[in-house]
Design an enzyme around this catalytic site. Structure first.
Site, PDB file in Angstrom:
ATOM      1  N   LYS A 161     -17.995  -1.313   5.073  1.00 26.05           N
ATOM      2  CA  LYS A 161     -18.311  -2.351   4.097  1.00 26.05           C
ATOM      3  C   LYS A 161     -19.806  -2.354   3.767  1.00 26.05           C
ATOM      4  O   LYS A 161     -20.204  -2.532   2.607  1.00 26.05           O
ATOM      5  CB  LYS A 161     -17.885  -3.718   4.642  1.00 26.05           C
ATOM      6  CG  LYS A 161     -17.885  -4.832   3.600  1.00 26.05           C
ATOM      7  CD  LYS A 161     -17.172  -6.069   4.111  1.00 26.05           C
ATOM      8  CE  LYS A 161     -17.081  -7.142   3.018  1.00 26.05           C
ATOM      9  NZ  LYS A 161     -16.293  -8.322   3.484  1.00 26.05           N
TER      10      LYS A 161
ATOM     11  N   GLU B  71       0.825  -1.210   0.000  1.00 26.85           N
ATOM     12  CA  GLU B  71       0.000   0.000   0.000  1.00 26.85           C
ATOM     13  C   GLU B  71       0.861   1.263   0.000  1.00 26.85           C
ATOM     14  O   GLU B  71       0.463   2.297  -0.558  1.00 26.85           O
ATOM     15  CB  GLU B  71      -0.950   0.011   1.201  1.00 26.85           C
ATOM     16  CG  GLU B  71      -2.133  -0.941   1.082  1.00 26.85           C
ATOM     17  CD  GLU B  71      -1.808  -2.342   1.587  1.00 26.85           C
ATOM     18  OE1 GLU B  71      -0.622  -2.594   1.947  1.00 26.85           O
ATOM     19  OE2 GLU B  71      -2.730  -3.193   1.630  1.00 26.85           O
TER      20      GLU B  71
ATOM     21  N   MET C 247      23.525   9.836   3.785  1.00 26.37           N
ATOM     22  CA  MET C 247      23.425  11.153   4.400  1.00 26.37           C
ATOM     23  C   MET C 247      23.650  11.065   5.908  1.00 26.37           C
ATOM     24  O   MET C 247      24.306  11.931   6.508  1.00 26.37           O
ATOM     25  CB  MET C 247      22.070  11.782   4.091  1.00 26.37           C
ATOM     26  CG  MET C 247      21.949  13.228   4.541  1.00 26.37           C
ATOM     27  SD  MET C 247      23.146  14.323   3.732  1.00 26.37           S
ATOM     28  CE  MET C 247      22.207  14.795   2.270  1.00 26.37           C
TER      29      MET C 247
ATOM     30  N   PHE D 279     -11.952  -7.601  13.488  1.00 24.16           N
ATOM     31  CA  PHE D 279     -10.807  -7.999  12.663  1.00 24.16           C
ATOM     32  C   PHE D 279     -10.471  -6.898  11.658  1.00 24.16           C
ATOM     33  O   PHE D 279     -11.340  -6.436  10.917  1.00 24.16           O
ATOM     34  CB  PHE D 279     -11.142  -9.306  11.935  1.00 24.16           C
ATOM     35  CG  PHE D 279     -10.050  -9.764  11.001  1.00 24.16           C
ATOM     36  CD1 PHE D 279      -8.816 -10.172  11.485  1.00 24.16           C
ATOM     37  CD2 PHE D 279     -10.256  -9.757   9.614  1.00 24.16           C
ATOM     38  CE1 PHE D 279      -7.817 -10.583  10.627  1.00 24.16           C
ATOM     39  CE2 PHE D 279      -9.257 -10.167   8.742  1.00 24.16           C
ATOM     40  CZ  PHE D 279      -8.038 -10.581   9.253  1.00 24.16           C
ATOM     41  N   GLN D 280      -9.227  -6.485  11.645  1.00 32.66           N
ATOM     42  CA  GLN D 280      -8.689  -5.453  10.757  1.00 32.66           C
ATOM     43  C   GLN D 280      -9.401  -4.108  10.913  1.00 32.66           C
ATOM     44  O   GLN D 280      -9.477  -3.327   9.965  1.00 32.66           O
ATOM     45  CB  GLN D 280      -8.704  -5.924   9.300  1.00 32.66           C
ATOM     46  CG  GLN D 280      -7.701  -7.048   9.035  1.00 32.66           C
ATOM     47  CD  GLN D 280      -7.473  -7.338   7.565  1.00 32.66           C
ATOM     48  OE1 GLN D 280      -8.345  -7.105   6.739  1.00 32.66           O
ATOM     49  NE2 GLN D 280      -6.302  -7.866   7.238  1.00 32.66           N
TER      50      GLN D 280
END
Length: 571
Positions: free
Chosen positions: A169, A57, A483, A119-120
């Site tokens: 959802k 993602e 760096m 969940f999630q």
């Protein structure tokens, strides 16, 4: 006023239809449980909405950023709830810091499960409030047409930036007859004209100034103000410096162009900033990488600050005139009020500074030197541009980013794309994916360190799956997080804690993904391999194995004035 349709759709179909209405053609993402209804609907819209399946993602978010930065349009990415959404947080923050217009759509658990640690489930709207222009949680599908319309308007107006839409959802599954907003004004900037008294004051300061300077930032590019900036500079004879994100806003080969200021800016540019008596800052927020120690920045200058975000005016640097507005609109209103000037003496003084301090001399190759230096690669890449077509350069974050900014010639807007505000390593490869889709007729060069490349190189698979052929990747491989190592060398007695970096064979890795991979470790190979990369029909990954402890100069130590620059190693 809204427009109704008698056709019943699911909430997910409404999202797709709304994206089409906003002119979206490409979106980047990864499916998952809470966003599955949207993916189900995307199948029906696959001839109008091209979904790019990324490998992470974070890659999807940066790809959407690259698409937005290259095209000037709103980038769109999607993900599922929980880890899918939190993986998008870094590109959201990156887009927020760099004012990149982005609409992020995430799936959320069923509304009946909100707040139950389902969940999630993650409170992504709460997480992203500080790093978005606005975050929506949609539980009622009837809100989707309005919310998506508002999101695109917010993302692309004023100070552009990211907007999150989190959709449960069940909202995606709900059947409804959508009511569409009647008009589309995406991309319209706020139309309030700048106050006449402020324009008169700004013009008066510039007209009487003896040592004026223009500082041009990303706002010039975002607003399409580069042509009027040119007109202002040429009428007034005022030299122009460009920030890291402003590179390309003013052609670097123009006689009035001075280059980049700040921590790794040119010595003569920083000295000009410290010497000017009027500073016109257009579209730059006075980032600390530009100002150094703020209390000592431009000490002789009366400051005119033009910024679309009123909260930036006077936030860090005191201003004499603050004008809130779109850069193009303000410059167009200011131009007729400006007198024709030449500033011969001031320009001659600045050019003398440049002749004396031109820091490219710092990178001069020593007689008999055989090692491949990073600036050999950047100089050769810059030389190759002259004999090839349109190109853009996406740089990652670190030493190579500064060498790229310093040593390439920037001549047009949106030709340079990098992560400036957040400084996100791993930005470049996925951002190049988005830029390649936005500009398919141009060659997209990626300049990336071996550290940043290892963070998101899985998107090489996405490049292959998409059949993208116009991306060339130059890895400046020094075996360090360069760096940080440079700071450790200069300020921490060479204690290289956590910075030596191992790596796989990048050329072999590229071939494993179906691309062409090359290793270069000698300076005499560089030009030939670049010529080959330009002509090769496909993605090329070049592993430039450079001197490990080369440093970027000049450098302003943290907390110092931009007048206190290191131009070489500390003795």
């Amino acid at each position: 006023m809204t427009v109704s349709s008698s056709q019943t759709r699911s909430g997910a179909q409404v999202i797709c239809e709304a994206l089409v209405r906003e002119g979206v053609e490409v979106l980047f993402g990864i499916p998952g449980g809470a966003i599955m209804p949207l993916y189900h609907a995307l199948w029906e819209y696959r001839d109008r909405l091209h979904h790019v399946l990324c490998r992470h993602e974070q890659g999807a978010g940066h790809a959407a950023e690259g698409y937005a930065r290259a095209s000037g349009r709103v980038g769109v990415c999607i993900g599922t709830s929980g880890p899918g959404a939190t993986n998008l947080v870094t590109p959201i923050a990156d887009a927020f810091m760099d004012s990149t217009p982005l609409v992020v759509i995430t799936g959320q658990v069923h509304s009946a499960l909100l707040g139950t640690d389902a969940f999630q489930e993650t409170d992504i709207t709460g997480i992203t409030i500080p790093i978005t222009k606005h975050s929506y949680l949609v539980t009622d599908a009837h809100e989707l047409p309005r919310v998506i319309r508002e999101a695109f308007h917010l993302a692309s107006s004023g100070r552009t930036g990211p907007v999150l839409i989190d959709v449960t959802k069940d909202a995606q599954q709900t059947r409804l007859v959508p009511e569409w907003p009647a008009s589309s004004d995406a991309g319209r900037m706020d139309g309030t004209p700048p106050a006449d008294r402020l324009l008169r004051h700004a013009a008066r300061l510039l007209n009487v100034s003896a040592r004026p300077l223009i500082l041009a930032g990303n706002g010039v590019i975002q607003s399409g103000a580069h042509h009027v900036l040119m007109a202002v500079a040429e009428r007034t004879g005022v030299p122009v410096v460009t920030t890291l994100h402003g590179l390309g806003a003013f052609p670097q080969d123009h006689p009035l162009s001075l280059g980049m200021p700040g921590m790794h800016g040119w010595v003569h540019v920083n000295r000009a900033l410290q010497s000017c008596d009027v500073l016109l800052n257009v579209g730059s927020r006075f980032d600390d990488r530009v100002t150094g120690k703020v209390a000592t920045f431009a000490p002789r200058a009366r400051v005119i600050h033009v910024d679309v975000d009123a909260s930036e005016i006077g936030k860090l640097v005191p201003v004499t005139v603050g004008i809130r507005g779109d850069a193009r609109q303000v410059l167009e209103a200011l131009l007729p009020r400006l007198e024709s000037r030449a500033h011969h003496a001031w320009r001659a003084e600045v050019r003398e500074m440049q002749a004396t301090h031109q820091p490219r001399q710092t990178y001069a190759r020593r007689d008999g030197e055989r090692r491949l230096m990073p600036y050999d690669v950047l100089r050769a890449l810059n030389a190759s541009f002259a004999s090839h077509g349109q190109y853009r350069v996406i740089s990652d974050v670190g030493q190579h980013q500064m060498w790229t900014a310093q040593l390439l010639d920037w001549r047009r807007p949106r030709s340079h794309i990098t992560s400036g505000g957040a400084g996100t390593m791993g930005f470049a490869v996925p951002a190049a994916l988005g830029a390649a889709l936005a500009a398919p007729d141009e060659t997209i060069w990626v300049v990336v360190g071996d550290g940043g490349f290892q963070m998101t190189n899985q998107e090489l698979a996405t490049l292959q799956q998409e059949g993208i052929r116009n991306v060339k990747i130059a890895i400046i491989n020094n075996g360090y997080l360069g760096m940080v190592r440079q700071w450790q060398e200069l300020f921490e007695q060479r204690r290289y804690s956590g910075t030596p970096l191992s790596a796989p064979d990048f050329a072999m890795l590229a071939r494993a993904y179906g691309h062409h991979g090359v290793v270069v470790d000698r300076v005499e190979q560089v030009s030939d391999v670049l010529t080959h990369a330009w002509s090769h029909d496909g993605v090329v990954v070049i592993d430039f194995r450079v001197e490990r402890e080369a440093n970027v100069f000049p450098m302003v130590p943290a907390g110092s004035s931009i007048g206190e620059m290191l131009t070489g190693p500390v003795s």
